[in-house]
Design a protein around this motif. Structure first.
Motif: not given
Length: 133
Positions: A8-18, A119-121
């Motif tokens: 998934q597109a990598a945000p600057l902060v750690a994602p909560s799901s993915g 499902a992860a989201h």
């Protein structure tokens, strides 16, 4: 050579799901020395949700603990059938009771990968897919 591909597109902060895929060179015993410290860290990073590992083979408690895995926070599901492993992975991701789901579902189509991401989201967790090339 090992490489990690973020699906998934990598945000600057750690994602909560993915979903993150970890592609390893081979299924040699040395890979445990690479993977287990990461899994040990994950079992110690969140006390209110599981690390669920859908493993194709049996892993003993002693083996996990020898690498520092806190077995109180890891849920092992043994599944040798690849088709069932994909379904179980989806269920574990969507359930919402794991902060990380680790699985080796084999080669995935884009549609299957999108379903796992969804499902992860839904379950607000991370999926770590281990693949051997």
């Amino acid at each position: 050579m090992n490489r990690i591909r973020q699906t998934q597109a990598a945000p600057l902060v750690a994602p909560s799901s993915g979903i993150t895929e970890l592609i390893i060179a081979n299924a040699s015993p040395e890979q445990a020395a690479f993977l287990m410290p990461m899994i040990a860290f994950l079992t110690k990073s969140c006390a209110d949700r599981w690390v669920t590992w859908i493993a194709p083979q049996h892993l003993s408690r002693e083996f996990l603990e020898s690498f520092g895995v806190d077995t109180r926070f890891v849920r092992l599901i043994h599944c040798s059938d690849e088709a069932s492993r994909l379904w179980i992975t989806w269920e574990a991701l969507a359930a919402g009771n794991s902060h990380t789901v680790i699985s080796s579902p084999g080669k995935l189509t884009d549609k299957e990968l999108k379903q796992l991401e969804s499902a992860a989201h839904q379950g607000q967790c991370q999926g770590l897919l281990l693949r051997v090339r």
